[in-house]
Design a protein around this motif. Structure first.
Motif, PDB file in Angstrom:
ATOM      1  N   VAL A   1      -1.149  68.065  42.062  1.00 11.87           N
ATOM      2  CA  VAL A   1      -0.240  67.303  40.792  1.00 11.87           C
ATOM      3  C   VAL A   1      -0.876  67.631  38.945  1.00 11.87           C
ATOM      4  O   VAL A   1      -2.076  67.548  38.995  1.00 11.87           O
ATOM      5  CB  VAL A   1       0.107  66.614  40.772  1.00 11.87           C
ATOM      6  N   LEU A   2      -0.482  68.990  38.087  1.00 14.45           N
ATOM      7  CA  LEU A   2      -1.027  69.118  37.119  1.00 14.45           C
ATOM      8  C   LEU A   2      -0.432  68.339  36.379  1.00 14.45           C
ATOM      9  O   LEU A   2       0.914  68.528  35.881  1.00 14.45           O
ATOM     10  CB  LEU A   2      -0.968  70.200  36.525  1.00 14.45           C
ATOM     11  N   THR A   3      -0.610  67.491  35.482  1.00 18.95           N
ATOM     12  CA  THR A   3       0.179  66.209  34.656  1.00 18.95           C
ATOM     13  C   THR A   3      -0.320  67.116  33.339  1.00 18.95           C
ATOM     14  O   THR A   3       0.401  66.117  32.326  1.00 18.95           O
ATOM     15  CB  THR A   3      -0.953  64.905  34.939  1.00 18.95           C
ATOM     16  N   SER A   4      -1.259  67.855  33.138  1.00 14.36           N
ATOM     17  CA  SER A   4      -1.884  67.953  30.962  1.00 14.36           C
ATOM     18  C   SER A   4      -0.482  69.335  30.798  1.00 14.36           C
ATOM     19  O   SER A   4       0.457  69.234  31.725  1.00 14.36           O
ATOM     20  CB  SER A   4      -2.803  68.853  31.589  1.00 14.36           C
TER      21      SER A   4
ATOM     22  N   GLY B   1      -0.192  81.744  33.311  1.00 13.92           N
ATOM     23  CA  GLY B   1      -1.613  81.414  34.395  1.00 13.92           C
ATOM     24  C   GLY B   1      -0.997  80.946  35.665  1.00 13.92           C
ATOM     25  O   GLY B   1      -1.294  80.856  36.451  1.00 13.92           O
ATOM     26  N   ILE B   2       0.206  79.789  34.999  1.00 17.47           N
ATOM     27  CA  ILE B   2       0.638  78.919  36.146  1.00 17.47           C
ATOM     28  C   ILE B   2       0.919  79.168  37.222  1.00 17.47           C
ATOM     29  O   ILE B   2       0.333  79.218  38.594  1.00 17.47           O
ATOM     30  CB  ILE B   2       1.651  78.061  35.201  1.00 17.47           C
ATOM     31  N   ALA B   3       1.782  80.689  36.977  1.00 23.38           N
ATOM     32  CA  ALA B   3       2.381  81.091  38.759  1.00 23.38           C
ATOM     33  C   ALA B   3       1.262  82.070  39.819  1.00 23.38           C
ATOM     34  O   ALA B   3       1.332  81.312  40.643  1.00 23.38           O
ATOM     35  CB  ALA B   3       3.598  81.900  38.271  1.00 23.38           C
ATOM     36  N   GLU B   4       0.563  82.530  38.588  1.00 24.42           N
ATOM     37  CA  GLU B   4      -0.257  82.938  39.166  1.00 24.42           C
ATOM     38  C   GLU B   4      -1.372  81.999  40.345  1.00 24.42           C
ATOM     39  O   GLU B   4      -1.754  82.209  40.611  1.00 24.42           O
ATOM     40  CB  GLU B   4      -1.403  83.850  38.292  1.00 24.42           C
ATOM     41  N   THR B   5      -1.997  80.770  39.172  1.00 26.45           N
ATOM     42  CA  THR B   5      -2.863  79.919  40.125  1.00 26.45           C
ATOM     43  C   THR B   5      -2.119  79.244  40.846  1.00 26.45           C
ATOM     44  O   THR B   5      -2.340  78.953  42.179  1.00 26.45           O
ATOM     45  CB  THR B   5      -2.775  78.442  39.008  1.00 26.45           C
ATOM     46  N   ALA B   6      -0.474  78.922  41.490  1.00 33.38           N
ATOM     47  CA  ALA B   6       0.256  78.554  42.304  1.00 33.38           C
ATOM     48  C   ALA B   6       0.063  79.291  43.302  1.00 33.38           C
ATOM     49  O   ALA B   6      -0.031  79.058  44.856  1.00 33.38           O
ATOM     50  CB  ALA B   6       1.833  78.524  42.262  1.00 33.38           C
ATOM     51  N   GLU B   7       0.144  80.885  42.592  1.00 27.71           N
ATOM     52  CA  GLU B   7       0.204  81.779  43.961  1.00 27.71           C
ATOM     53  C   GLU B   7      -1.207  81.615  45.463  1.00 27.71           C
ATOM     54  O   GLU B   7      -1.790  81.552  45.823  1.00 27.71           O
ATOM     55  CB  GLU B   7       0.214  82.936  43.667  1.00 27.71           C
ATOM     56  N   ARG B   8      -1.905  81.268  44.361  1.00 28.69           N
ATOM     57  CA  ARG B   8      -3.727  81.371  44.528  1.00 28.69           C
ATOM     58  C   ARG B   8      -3.982  80.691  45.531  1.00 28.69           C
ATOM     59  O   ARG B   8      -5.051  80.584  46.177  1.00 28.69           O
ATOM     60  CB  ARG B   8      -4.788  81.679  43.408  1.00 28.69           C
ATOM     61  N   LEU B   9      -3.659  79.510  45.079  1.00 26.16           N
ATOM     62  CA  LEU B   9      -3.378  78.008  46.053  1.00 26.16           C
ATOM     63  C   LEU B   9      -2.605  77.923  46.947  1.00 26.16           C
ATOM     64  O   LEU B   9      -3.157  77.648  47.826  1.00 26.16           O
ATOM     65  CB  LEU B   9      -3.139  76.451  44.936  1.00 26.16           C
ATOM     66  N   ALA B  10      -1.403  78.673  47.234  1.00 25.96           N
ATOM     67  CA  ALA B  10      -0.411  79.074  48.369  1.00 25.96           C
ATOM     68  C   ALA B  10      -1.600  79.925  49.262  1.00 25.96           C
ATOM     69  O   ALA B  10      -1.369  78.961  50.573  1.00 25.96           O
ATOM     70  CB  ALA B  10       0.668  79.068  47.673  1.00 25.96           C
TER      71      ALA B  10
ATOM     72  N   GLN C   1       6.031  73.075  32.476  1.00 27.94           N
ATOM     73  CA  GLN C   1       5.180  73.499  31.713  1.00 27.94           C
ATOM     74  C   GLN C   1       6.509  74.107  29.999  1.00 27.94           C
ATOM     75  O   GLN C   1       5.818  73.715  29.293  1.00 27.94           O
ATOM     76  CB  GLN C   1       3.723  74.590  31.942  1.00 27.94           C
ATOM     77  N   ALA C   2       7.446  74.449  30.823  1.00 27.70           N
ATOM     78  CA  ALA C   2       7.683  75.522  29.827  1.00 27.70           C
ATOM     79  C   ALA C   2       9.445  74.044  29.222  1.00 27.70           C
ATOM     80  O   ALA C   2       9.171  74.377  27.935  1.00 27.70           O
ATOM     81  CB  ALA C   2       8.778  76.198  30.700  1.00 27.70           C
ATOM     82  N   LEU C   3       9.284  73.320  30.237  1.00 22.72           N
ATOM     83  CA  LEU C   3      10.238  71.974  29.244  1.00 22.72           C
ATOM     84  C   LEU C   3       9.708  70.885  28.064  1.00 22.72           C
ATOM     85  O   LEU C   3       9.576  71.119  27.715  1.00 22.72           O
ATOM     86  CB  LEU C   3      10.654  71.131  30.303  1.00 22.72           C
TER      87      LEU C   3
ATOM     88  N   ALA D   1      -6.089  66.232  35.131  1.00 17.63           N
ATOM     89  CA  ALA D   1      -5.819  66.117  33.478  1.00 17.63           C
ATOM     90  C   ALA D   1      -7.213  66.203  32.720  1.00 17.63           C
ATOM     91  O   ALA D   1      -7.775  65.744  32.444  1.00 17.63           O
ATOM     92  CB  ALA D   1      -5.117  64.159  33.291  1.00 17.63           C
ATOM     93  N   VAL D   2      -6.226  67.727  32.175  1.00 18.76           N
ATOM     94  CA  VAL D   2      -7.805  68.552  31.642  1.00 18.76           C
ATOM     95  C   VAL D   2      -6.617  68.804  30.435  1.00 18.76           C
ATOM     96  O   VAL D   2      -5.493  68.676  30.408  1.00 18.76           O
ATOM     97  CB  VAL D   2      -7.638  69.613  32.595  1.00 18.76           C
ATOM     98  N   ARG D   3      -7.468  69.531  29.111  1.00 24.71           N
ATOM     99  CA  ARG D   3      -7.338  69.494  28.065  1.00 24.71           C
ATOM    100  C   ARG D   3      -5.857  71.645  27.785  1.00 24.71           C
ATOM    101  O   ARG D   3      -5.020  71.122  27.274  1.00 24.71           O
ATOM    102  CB  ARG D   3      -8.175  69.722  27.527  1.00 24.71           C
ATOM    103  N   THR D   4      -6.785  72.098  28.838  1.00 26.31           N
ATOM    104  CA  THR D   4      -6.403  73.487  29.078  1.00 26.31           C
ATOM    105  C   THR D   4      -5.839  74.508  29.746  1.00 26.31           C
ATOM    106  O   THR D   4      -6.883  73.761  30.606  1.00 26.31           O
ATOM    107  CB  THR D   4      -7.394  73.929  27.558  1.00 26.31           C
ATOM    108  N   GLY D   5      -5.445  75.457  29.753  1.00 25.65           N
ATOM    109  CA  GLY D   5      -5.276  76.382  30.899  1.00 25.65           C
ATOM    110  C   GLY D   5      -6.982  76.962  30.863  1.00 25.65           C
ATOM    111  O   GLY D   5      -7.085  77.099  32.454  1.00 25.65           O
TER     112      GLY D   5
END
Length: 315
Positions: free
Chosen positions: A108-111, A117-126, A185-187, A64-68
């Motif tokens: 789980v990103l709740t913010s 950058g979300i897709a890139e973060t997902a790839e890096r974690l993967a 995030q888009a929705l 639970a953070v405020r920004t990317g």
């Protein structure tokens, strides 16, 4: 699935979510504010001294953070060139929490941080066999504690299945909107466009009713009973009228959150080459409110931008 849960960020939403999850799971929580850790401990959440301690051995990590930018700093530390004083704390260190995540764990990103950058973060974690579930939520602190949130999810089906018990513990409505991190995030961006516009429109309507000499409470009752009603009018309307009371309305969602969220909306619209003039007008009202020192007040206080004061109430 490892049932241990870590919650990083015990703010207005993180703390009630952690307390709700503690009714069913073993939950460790971390926040840089000692008072938030103490409150968490009172509600059955095991406080962690560091973020690394909180996530070690956890199958699910709620963030639970405020920004990317804060998300990047949390995951990968201040060594990534960012300088967010709210997160560059000795309890986080220079490496961030990613190196401490267990293989197979799910973040789980709740913010609401936008899609950048979300897709890139997902790839890096993967790359380290860690999944990212993009799950921004709506509902406020009270509903978070009651497990009555709306959560919109973008993630691979296998990752969603891993954390579905956690998500259902928090939500009354769980909407899977896409298979990709970033879809949630888009929705949520679309959702926040409507919410911000509705709050601003409700404020203008109530201010106009007052300027026309109408009884405020009767006006609000009539509007919420008819076709002009919306959730935001019914929810924020009474609080907008309380904005003029000493101390203002209880802060359930800060005004400056909509400065951030409508900024995300505007950026998304521009990137899509889509005109969004109504959202832009609402954003300006919230920006004016922030400039006038209302940022930490409830978002319903935006009424004070268009009507600095209401008529003295008739006796």
């Amino acid at each position: 699935m490892n049932s241990n849960v870590a919650v990083i960020g015990l703010g207005a939403m993180g703390l009630p979510m952690a307390a709700r999850l503690a009714e069913r799971f073993e939950v460790r929580g971390f926040d840089i504010a000692a008072e938030r850790l103490a409150l968490a401990a009172d509600q059955g959440v095991a406080p962690a001294v560091t973020a690394a301690e909180a996530v070690t051995g956890a199958g699910t990590v709620l963030v639970a953070v405020r920004t990317g930018e804060q998300l990047d700093t949390l995951l990968y530390g201040s060594g990534n060139g960012l300088n967010d004083s709210a997160l560059n704390d000795s309890a986080l260190n220079d490496t961030g929490i990613a190196v401490h995540l267990e293989p197979g764990a799910v973040v789980v990103l709740t913010s609401t941080v936008g899609t950048d950058g979300i897709a890139e973060t997902a790839e890096r974690l993967a790359e380290q066999d860690v999944h990212l579930v993009d799950a921004p939520l709506s509902g406020g602190p009270v509903r978070a504690r009651e497990g009555d949130l709306l959560i919109v999810v973008g993630a691979a089906p296998a990752a969603v299945e891993k954390v579905k018990p956690v998500l259902t513990q928090l939500s009354s409505t769980l909407s899977i909107v896409g298979d990709r991190p970033g879809d949630g995030q888009a929705l949520k961006t679309v959702n926040q466009l409507l919410c911000g516009v509705h709050i601003a429109a409700a404020a203008e309507a109530l201010a106009l009713a007052d300027a026309l000499g109408l009884d405020r409470e009767r006006t609000l009752g009539a509007l919420t009973a008819g076709a002009a009603n919306s959730f935001m009018l019914g929810n924020r309307g009474p609080r907008a009228l309380q904005a003029y009371d000493e101390g203002g309305a209880e802060v359930l969602s800060r005004l400056d959150i909509f400065v951030k969220d409508l900024g995300i909306v505007g950026k998304a619209a521009r990137n899509a080459h889509l005109a969004a003039p109504v959202a832009a007008a609402a954003e300006q009202l919230f920006l004016l409110g922030e400039a006038q020192g209302l940022g930490a007040l409830d978002d319903s206080a935006v009424i004070r931008v268009v009507a600095p004061q209401l008529r003295a109430k008739e006796q």
